[in-house]
Design an enzyme around this catalytic site. Structure first.
Site, short mmCIF file in Angstrom:
data_model
loop_
_atom_site.label_atom_id
_atom_site.label_comp_id
_atom_site.label_asym_id
_atom_site.label_seq_id
_atom_site.Cartn_x
_atom_site.Cartn_y
_atom_site.Cartn_z
N SER A 205 22.68 92.63 116.49
CA SER A 205 21.70 92.91 117.53
C SER A 205 21.97 92.04 118.76
CB SER A 205 20.29 92.70 116.96
OG SER A 205 19.30 93.19 117.85
N GLU A 334 18.86 103.45 114.00
CA GLU A 334 18.73 102.29 114.87
C GLU A 334 17.46 102.32 115.71
OE1 GLU A 334 20.38 99.61 115.03
OE2 GLU A 334 22.39 99.96 114.22
#
Length: 549
Positions: A205, A334
């Site tokens: 991330s 996601e």
């Protein structure tokens, strides 16, 4: 996604067997993780404390300490952030940690895995990530390595926003913290038995985004030889200049009591450097609480000589990026955790797309037309939305949630991973891609195989302890360690596992990571939609989350 190590260290360590290493003139006294035959050295400063006159400035590298002995038996505190345990945070937070096999000699020259955590650029800390399982498995498979992680500044202290920060050259400080930590590794990892020429940077991330940004205009090729990007590319982050988020900086300053009266002045730095850390922490919390969007402090465009000199798509098109081998991948769903559960009409979604990519880098009419096209390509049909492969189930949410989540995931993650790996592979870079699809039975079914769900598998501690999940975790560690030690995930050591084919222009394939079906798949899911998103990247100069009204 995160988990504590302190209790494990306490259970497995023997104080009387504390390992020691000489770095410069200082003896570091670490901790013996006896049950795993590992040494831990933590909380080691890699830069001067970023306080007072050093606040809001690039880190000052601290390659050696100025004491005779240093207690390196525990992690240092995390950097300032919101949270219920303020004593766990400090501005004096720029510390680094090392896990290594026990008894290494300084000439062992083991490869190094260097982790950068995620957390939206405003949360997270190194103490939440336990590298011991990775190191243990590396030893068991006959390819031992060293694991390193570190802390970086967060929120307004790590990513200052506003025109004043730009004028003072104070942008992207957390990226410079990351570089400083890598420079510390270059200077010192040999003392721990590591090889400074064999560093693989990996992160998830925000950590992957930061690492990917370093591929654009930094000395990364002198600091590492490979990378692993988990759910993050350079273009996943906000790609605007700092002035766009003036309000976020104003909110930060307004929360610092002794400087609040200057919040709108455009002349705040001198006062902020005089404030104490308690005041500054109040400012951080105020800024995060009042941010008008989910992520108010991202990397920003910082000019021709900066680390992020232009939007990523332009740099990639010009071939302006590091030529280091890498693995890049994403998770199936996601977008789900970033998608609102209300205000999801077509008009709402259209408005959020336009607002999120404004001010546009193209004619406003082009952005509006592109928003309309996206709504056509992503219909309000739960059967084709995210979480994917769940049919018409809506999990008690509006059917349009799955539409918004599919859009969110593809705009910010899937399209960016595909663009990045295609561009690099066509330039001759050795690349490997994956799609993580392992079901998560312990999570809310509405989020599916969500963002960050792979992290616990990489660290050997999935919440699901089924045979399928545990096997997948083990082979993922094998792939990651194999790549870090040989630049190829297929070294034939450890668990028997499917061959992971290199991603090339002639063979654009991903490895599907699934405990019941790890196999190669073509990188063509939602091809029409993602091709449109990537057809003009300047339209979607990409954000991590759409603004929902």
């Amino acid at each position: 996604m995160m988990f504590k190590i302190s209790s494990l260290l306490a259970l497995l360590s023997l104080v009387y067997a504390a390992p020691q290493i000489k770095v410069g003139k200082t003896t570091l006294v670490g901790r013996d993780i006896t049950g795993l035959k590992q040494d831990f050295f933590g909380g080691i400063p890699f830069a001067e404390p970023p306080l007072g006159n050093l606040r809001l400035k690039p880190p000052v590298l601290k390659p050696h300490l100025d004491v005779e002995t240093f207690d390196a038996s525990n992690f240092g505190k995390g950097c300032l952030q919101a949270g219920n345990v303020p004593m766990a945070f400090s501005e004096d937070c720029l510390t680094i940690n090392v896990f290594r096999p026990s008894g290494l000699k300084s000439n062992a020259k083991l490869p190094v895995l260097f982790w950068t955590y995620g957390g939206g650029f405003d949360a997270g800390m190194s103490s939440l990530y336990n590298g011991s399982t990775i190191v243990a498995q590396s030893v068991a498979r006959g390819t031992p390595l060293i694991y390193v992680n570190f802390n970086y500044r967060l929120g307004p202290l790590g990513f200052p926003q506003g025109q004043e920060a730009d004028n003072r050259g104070a942008l992207n400080l957390a990226l410079k913290d990351q570089i400083a930590a890598l420079e510390w590794v270059q200077k010192n990892i040999c003392e721990f038995g590591g090889d400074k020429k064999k560093v693989t940077v990996f992160g998830e991330s925000a950590g992957a985004i930061m690492t990917a940004v370093l591929f654009l205009n930094s000395p990364i090729e002198k600091l590492a030889r490979a990378a692993i990007f988990e759910s993050g590319s350079a273009a996943t982050a906000l790609e605007f200049k700092a002035a766009r988020r003036e309000v976020d900086w104003q909110n930060f300053v307004a929360g610092v009591p002794s400087c609040a009266s200057l919040s709108l002045s455009g002349n705040t730095f001198d006062c902020l450097k005089r404030a104490n850390s308690t005041e500054v922490h109040s400012g951080v919390i105020n800024a995060l609480t009042k941010a008008p969007e989910a992520f108010g402090f991202d990397p920003t465009i910082d000019g021709p000589d900066g680390l992020f000199p232009d939007i990523a798509s332009r740099l990639l098109k010009r071939g302006h990026f590091a030529r280091l081998p890498f693995i890049a991948g994403t998770n199936l769903d996601e977008g789900t955790i970033f998608t609102a559960t209300t205000n999801l009409s077509s008009a709402d979604i259209r408005a959020s797309i336009i607002e999120s990519y404004s001010p546009p880098l193209v004619d406003p009419a082009v952005l509006q037309q592109s928003a309309d096209k996206l709504l056509q390509l992503y219909p309000d049909d739960p059967a084709v939305g995210s979480p994917f492969n769940t049919g018409t189930q809506t999990f008690g949410l509006p059917s349009s949630f799955k539409r918004g989540a599919a859009l969110m995931g593809d705009l910010s993650f899937q399209s960016q991973r595909r663009s990045w790996i295609q561009t690099a592979s066509r330039a001759g870079v050795k690349t490997f891609g994956y799609l993580f699809t392992q079901p998560q039975p312990n999570d809310n079914p509405a989020i599916g195989v969500s963002h960050s769900s792979e992290v616990l598998f990489v660290y050997g501690a999935p919440k699901d302890t089924s045979a399928s999940a545990m096997h997948l975790s083990s082979i993922m560690i094998d792939y990651w360690v194999s790549f870090a030690t040989s630049l190829d995930p297929n070294d034939g050591r450890g668990n028997a596992r499917p061959h992971w084919a290199q991603y090339t222009p002639e063979n654009e394939v991903l490895l599907q990571l699934n405990g019941d079906n790890t196999t190669l798949i073509p990188d063509d899911y939602r091809k029409k939609q993602i091709d449109f998103i990537n057809s003009d990247p300047t339209v979607f100069h990409h954000r991590r989350s759409l603004r929902m009204p």
